[in-house]
Write a protein that holds these residues in place. Structure first.
Motif, short mmCIF file in Angstrom:
data_model
loop_
_atom_site.label_atom_id
_atom_site.label_comp_id
_atom_site.label_asym_id
_atom_site.label_seq_id
_atom_site.Cartn_x
_atom_site.Cartn_y
_atom_site.Cartn_z
N GLY A 85 112.94 91.36 -31.74
CA GLY A 85 114.21 90.91 -31.18
C GLY A 85 114.75 91.95 -30.22
N GLN A 86 115.83 92.61 -30.58
CA GLN A 86 116.49 93.57 -29.70
C GLN A 86 116.08 95.02 -29.95
OE1 GLN A 86 120.29 92.25 -31.10
NE2 GLN A 86 120.69 91.10 -29.22
N THR A 87 115.20 95.24 -30.90
CA THR A 87 114.76 96.59 -31.26
C THR A 87 113.31 96.79 -30.85
OG1 THR A 87 116.25 96.62 -33.15
CG2 THR A 87 114.42 98.17 -33.21
N VAL A 88 113.01 97.95 -30.28
CA VAL A 88 111.64 98.28 -29.88
C VAL A 88 111.17 99.50 -30.67
CG1 VAL A 88 110.12 98.96 -27.97
CG2 VAL A 88 112.01 97.36 -27.57
N LYS A 89 109.97 99.39 -31.22
CA LYS A 89 109.33 100.46 -31.98
C LYS A 89 108.03 100.86 -31.30
CE LYS A 89 112.24 100.09 -35.51
NZ LYS A 89 113.12 101.15 -35.97
N HIS A 100 111.27 104.82 -33.56
CA HIS A 100 112.25 103.93 -32.92
C HIS A 100 112.37 104.33 -31.45
CE1 HIS A 100 115.79 101.43 -32.43
NE2 HIS A 100 116.36 102.45 -31.81
N VAL A 101 112.30 103.34 -30.55
CA VAL A 101 112.40 103.61 -29.11
C VAL A 101 113.81 103.31 -28.62
CG1 VAL A 101 111.53 103.01 -26.81
CG2 VAL A 101 109.95 103.18 -28.74
N VAL A 102 114.27 102.08 -28.80
CA VAL A 102 115.57 101.70 -28.25
C VAL A 102 116.05 100.39 -28.86
CG1 VAL A 102 114.65 100.35 -26.30
CG2 VAL A 102 116.82 101.55 -26.03
N ASN A 103 117.36 100.19 -28.83
CA ASN A 103 117.98 98.90 -29.10
C ASN A 103 118.59 98.42 -27.80
OD1 ASN A 103 117.44 98.84 -31.88
ND2 ASN A 103 119.29 99.98 -32.34
N VAL A 104 118.45 97.15 -27.49
CA VAL A 104 119.03 96.58 -26.28
C VAL A 104 119.89 95.39 -26.65
CG1 VAL A 104 117.23 97.40 -24.70
CG2 VAL A 104 116.93 95.22 -25.87
N ALA A 105 120.64 94.88 -25.69
CA ALA A 105 121.60 93.81 -25.97
C ALA A 105 120.96 92.43 -26.14
CB ALA A 105 122.65 93.76 -24.85
N GLU A 106 119.80 92.19 -25.51
CA GLU A 106 119.16 90.88 -25.57
C GLU A 106 117.77 91.01 -26.20
OE1 GLU A 106 122.04 91.22 -22.45
OE2 GLU A 106 120.10 92.18 -22.52
N THR A 107 117.22 89.88 -26.63
CA THR A 107 115.87 89.86 -27.18
C THR A 107 114.86 90.27 -26.12
OG1 THR A 107 116.43 88.12 -28.75
CG2 THR A 107 114.11 88.35 -28.19
N ASN A 121 111.37 93.58 -20.50
CA ASN A 121 111.92 92.37 -19.91
C ASN A 121 112.81 91.74 -20.98
OD1 ASN A 121 112.53 89.85 -18.96
ND2 ASN A 121 110.42 89.18 -18.70
N ARG A 122 114.10 91.69 -20.70
CA ARG A 122 115.06 91.11 -21.64
C ARG A 122 115.88 90.03 -20.92
NH1 ARG A 122 119.73 93.69 -20.81
NH2 ARG A 122 119.67 95.48 -19.44
N SER A 123 115.20 89.29 -20.06
CA SER A 123 115.83 88.25 -19.25
C SER A 123 116.35 87.11 -20.11
CB SER A 123 114.84 87.70 -18.23
OG SER A 123 114.40 88.73 -17.38
N VAL A 124 117.44 86.50 -19.64
CA VAL A 124 118.06 85.38 -20.32
C VAL A 124 118.48 84.36 -19.27
CG1 VAL A 124 119.99 84.62 -21.76
CG2 VAL A 124 118.91 86.83 -22.20
N SER A 125 118.06 83.11 -19.46
CA SER A 125 118.47 82.02 -18.58
C SER A 125 118.17 82.35 -17.13
CB SER A 125 119.94 81.70 -18.82
OG SER A 125 120.31 80.54 -18.12
#
Length: 152
Positions: A85-89, A100-107, A121-125
């Motif tokens: 989801g929004q967390t990268v490992k 743990h690498v980062v948390n971002v606002a979008e999936t 890439n956390r693109s939405v719509s």
């Protein structure tokens, strides 16, 4: 219930169950690094690996279930990145040594690397949303947001 209807109903239930088990077993992303092909199975988080050199399946990398389904992954010569989801490992190439690498606002929809930079890439719509991260220290380098057509 008629005897003719019962076998048809049982066949229908079996086909539905078979369809659900196949749907749960689908890989959603694949990627090649060196001579290994990786396949992401998000619902039972794991990466299946296939050696293109030997033509044999390697042992799978089982991912932690603690974070839920994996949404994307990326792999380069020495590191495996997995988004939940929004967390990268980050892991080594056999799935050990989680960082743990980062948390971002979008999936996170995709993870790519180029040299010492990780791209998310956390693109939405209609919005293209990209984040670049330093591979050496996990610091965010830059974030980009614009309409999708702006990426051309």
């Amino acid at each position: 219930m008629s005897r003719k209807l019962f076998p048809s109903m049982m066949l229908g239930f079996c086909l539905i169950a078979l369809g659900q088990s196949i749907a749960n077993a689908q890989w959603t992303q694949s990627m090649r690094s060196a001579n290994i092909a990786y396949f992401l199975f998000p619902s039972s988080p794991r990466l299946e690996r296939y050696s293109l050199t030997n033509g044999q399946w390697l042992s799978p990398i089982n991912l932690p279930t603690l974070y839920g389904s994996a949404s994307a992954f990326g792999v380069d010569s020495d590191t495996l990145y997995v988004a939940y989801g929004q967390t990268v490992k980050r892991y080594d190439l056999v799935g050990s040594n989680e960082v743990h690498v980062v948390n971002v606002a979008e999936t996170v929809q995709g993870i790519f690397t180029d040299g010492n930079v990780i791209f998310l890439n956390r693109s939405v719509s209609l919005y293209a949303r990209l984040t670049s991260i330093s591979k050496s220290n996990n610091a965010v380098i830059a974030q980009f947001e614009n309409y999708v057509y702006a990426l051309n």
